[in-house]
Design a protein around this motif. Structure first.
Motif, PDB file in Angstrom:
ATOM      1  N   ALA A 106      -4.334   9.822  -1.480  1.00 45.53           N
ATOM      2  CA  ALA A 106      -3.069   9.112  -1.695  1.00 45.53           C
ATOM      3  C   ALA A 106      -2.987   7.897  -0.786  1.00 45.53           C
ATOM      4  CB  ALA A 106      -1.885  10.039  -1.428  1.00 45.53           C
ATOM      5  N   PHE A 107      -2.364   6.859  -1.298  1.00 40.01           N
ATOM      6  CA  PHE A 107      -2.125   5.678  -0.491  1.00 40.01           C
ATOM      7  C   PHE A 107      -1.095   5.998   0.587  1.00 40.01           C
ATOM      8  CE2 PHE A 107      -3.574   3.893  -4.558  1.00 40.01           C
ATOM      9  CZ  PHE A 107      -4.682   3.220  -4.096  1.00 40.01           C
ATOM     10  N   THR A 108      -1.288   5.400   1.743  1.00 37.76           N
ATOM     11  CA  THR A 108      -0.457   5.721   2.896  1.00 37.76           C
ATOM     12  C   THR A 108       0.988   5.298   2.720  1.00 37.76           C
ATOM     13  OG1 THR A 108      -1.118   3.633   3.938  1.00 37.76           O
ATOM     14  CG2 THR A 108      -2.385   5.593   4.511  1.00 37.76           C
ATOM     15  N   LEU A 109       1.206   4.266   1.930  1.00 34.14           N
ATOM     16  CA  LEU A 109       2.552   3.729   1.737  1.00 34.14           C
ATOM     17  C   LEU A 109       3.002   3.952   0.302  1.00 34.14           C
ATOM     18  CD1 LEU A 109       5.028   2.003   2.527  1.00 34.14           C
ATOM     19  CD2 LEU A 109       3.685  -0.021   1.939  1.00 34.14           C
ATOM     20  N   GLY A 110       4.046   4.725   0.108  1.00 33.67           N
ATOM     21  CA  GLY A 110       4.619   4.927  -1.210  1.00 33.67           C
ATOM     22  C   GLY A 110       4.212   6.253  -1.824  1.00 33.67           C
ATOM     23  N   ARG A 111       2.946   6.375  -2.202  1.00 37.48           N
ATOM     24  CA  ARG A 111       2.510   7.581  -2.894  1.00 37.48           C
ATOM     25  C   ARG A 111       2.595   8.805  -1.976  1.00 37.48           C
ATOM     26  NH1 ARG A 111      -0.425   7.431  -7.336  1.00 37.48           N
ATOM     27  NH2 ARG A 111       1.025   5.716  -7.684  1.00 37.48           N
ATOM     28  N   THR A 112       2.165   8.673  -0.732  1.00 33.15           N
ATOM     29  CA  THR A 112       2.243   9.804   0.188  1.00 33.15           C
ATOM     30  C   THR A 112       3.679  10.282   0.356  1.00 33.15           C
ATOM     31  OG1 THR A 112       0.236   9.262   1.432  1.00 33.15           O
ATOM     32  CG2 THR A 112       1.949  10.478   2.609  1.00 33.15           C
ATOM     33  N   GLN A 113       4.604   9.359   0.506  1.00 30.87           N
ATOM     34  CA  GLN A 113       6.004   9.743   0.720  1.00 30.87           C
ATOM     35  C   GLN A 113       6.598  10.380  -0.543  1.00 30.87           C
ATOM     36  OE1 GLN A 113       4.803   6.554   1.767  1.00 30.87           O
ATOM     37  NE2 GLN A 113       4.438   7.559   3.753  1.00 30.87           N
TER      38      GLN A 113
END
Length: 460
Positions: free
Chosen positions: A235-242
């Motif tokens: 997962a991308f660290t910004l957006g998808r992870t959250q």
């Protein structure tokens, strides 16, 4: 009256490297994003081809690396102007660029600190919805509006003086969100635009099933962990992870309310299931998300689901190696979220090397994988029975782990959303320029917009 000239330095041959230069009447220019190339697009990377001396300011629509990754090159070339961005992006941008600096240039304390001081001196936070005049530009002003893509994302309205008439308004969409994010407010169309520079990532398709994605995620977890393996989620660290943490938090809460872990015949002991976030940058960004929760939508602000008791964060490299080896050698079910999102580098690669060859482990994709990345190869292996392999760091790995995908996690507007954005203005734009998409997506969207708007729709 001729429209302002725009030079595209990226995002015209694919879905990465966004960088657009708006030429101003006084000979200066405004740079909208300065992103890096990814996947097959990286083959076209000829370096930064921008005349830094004429750039009055850089405007950042959001802080994904394909929109900000070439900022270090811009600074190294001598750019000393302001870096304008939304208030949340002003907090997130140093985190993203510090990580990139440490990976690509130096981990030494003094160079990193000097670089961050330089960034801090140039970043200017612009509140959403407020006009910002560009000093020394003879009347140029800009306004940022919520784009709903990731926290801090914005589309940019630019007013450029025109001889003998009202200013031309040029709108750069950046990346637009789908409008139904669990955390963010969705975008509203601009009042007007003479020129609209519009992303087209999903210009040829519509998203489906976002309302049931938590249930599908839960079902995949049940299936994946019944054989006591690890479920890997790149997962991308910004957006998808959250977004994933938000959904996992709700699933775990629902399981607990249903009676200490859900159905009696569930193959997963949910109360004991660790959710491991193995990404120092993602952990820092998640903390920043929480500190910026006043930018979330109203529903999200009512409950903080980005932290829950079963969430374990892994920071040091030594901890990471220990976790990889432990999960690869034991029968302890676990969920691991790790970067990067396309499996081309980062900690997820170490998990893949240890686990892809073992059929008890599972791999879950929740979004787009750019052509030329290991993630694209692995996602294409979903449902395949053997005879699939992927190359990681120069070595071939047979894929015996099961591969799954769950739709509904795209942070981009689909064709319906893009058309609604472009047609939602009081007056149709004179010209629409389609960027940030592959050829098929642009062509399909151009046809739809041509019919809906009657405007000139161009593909640069």
């Amino acid at each position: 009256m001729p429209l302002p000239r725009i030079t595209h330095h990226g995002a015209v041959a694919g879905v990465t490297d966004s960088c657009h230069e708006l030429h101003l009447p006084n000979g200066q220019s405004l740079l909208i994003d300065c992103g890096s190339f990814q996947g097959q697009d990286a083959e076209a990377d000829g370096g930064l081809q921008v005349g830094v001396d004429r750039v009055a300011a850089l405007v950042v629509t959001h802080v994904h690396i394909d929109h900000v990754g070439r900022i270090p090159a811009l600074l190294a070339a001598g750019f000393r102007g302001p870096i304008l961005c939304s208030e949340p992006s002003a907090k997130l941008l140093p985190l993203i660029l510090e990580d990139a600096f440490r990976l690509a240039i130096s981990r030494e304390t003094h160079p990193v600190a000097r670089y961050l001081r330089r960034l801090a001196a140039q970043i200017v936070a612009v509140p959403y919805g407020h006009w910002h005049s560009l000093p020394g530009s003879d009347g140029v002003r800009l306004r940022l509006q919520r784009a709903g893509h990731v926290l801090g994302s914005a589309y940019v309205e630019c007013d450029v003086p025109a001889a003998g008439g009202d200013p031309h308004r040029v709108v750069f969409s950046g990346d637009l969100g789908p409008g139904d994010s669990p955390l963010l407010l969705g975008p509203h169309p601009p009042e007007r635009a003479d020129v609209l520079v519009l992303e087209s990532t999903y210009g040829d398709r519509n998203h489906g099933g976002r309302e049931h994605r938590q249930q599908r995620l839960e079902a995949v977890i049940d299936l994946a962990l019944q054989d006591h393996g690890t479920l890997l989620i790149p997962a991308f660290t910004l957006g998808r992870t959250q977004d994933l943490l938000h959904d996992l938090g709700h699933i775990l809460e629902r399981k607990a309310l249903a009676g200490q872990g859900g159905d009696a015949d569930s193959p997963v002991a949910w109360p004991q299931l660790p959710v491991i976030l193995d990404s120092p940058l993602a952990s820092r960004i998640t903390q920043a998300y929480q500190e910026l929760s006043h930018y979330w939508n109203e529903a999200a602000q009512k409950g903080n689901q980005l932290q829950f008791p079963q969430l374990i964060t892994v920071n040091s490299h030594e901890q990471h190696q220990t976790v990889v080896n432990y999960l690869a050698s034991t029968l302890r079910p676990a969920i691991v979220i790790a970067g990067n999102g396309m499996c081309s580098s980062g900690r997820i690669v170490n998990y893949l090397k240890k686990m892809l060859r073992q059929p008890r482990h599972n791999l879950l994709f929740t979004g787009y994988q750019a052509k030329g990345t290991p993630g694209a190869v692995l996602k294409a292996a979903e449902g395949a029975e053997g005879f699939v392999a992927v190359e990681l760091d120069g070595e071939r790995y047979d894929v015996n782990a099961r591969v799954h995908s769950v739709a509904g996690y795209s942070a981009h507007a689909d064709q319906r959303g893009l058309v609604a954005f472009a047609t939602g203005m009081g007056v149709a734009p004179r010209q629409v320029l389609l960027v940030h998409g592959d050829g098929a997506a642009k062509a399909a969207l151009a046809e739809r917009l041509g019919d809906a708007l009657g405007s000139e729709v161009l593909i640069p």
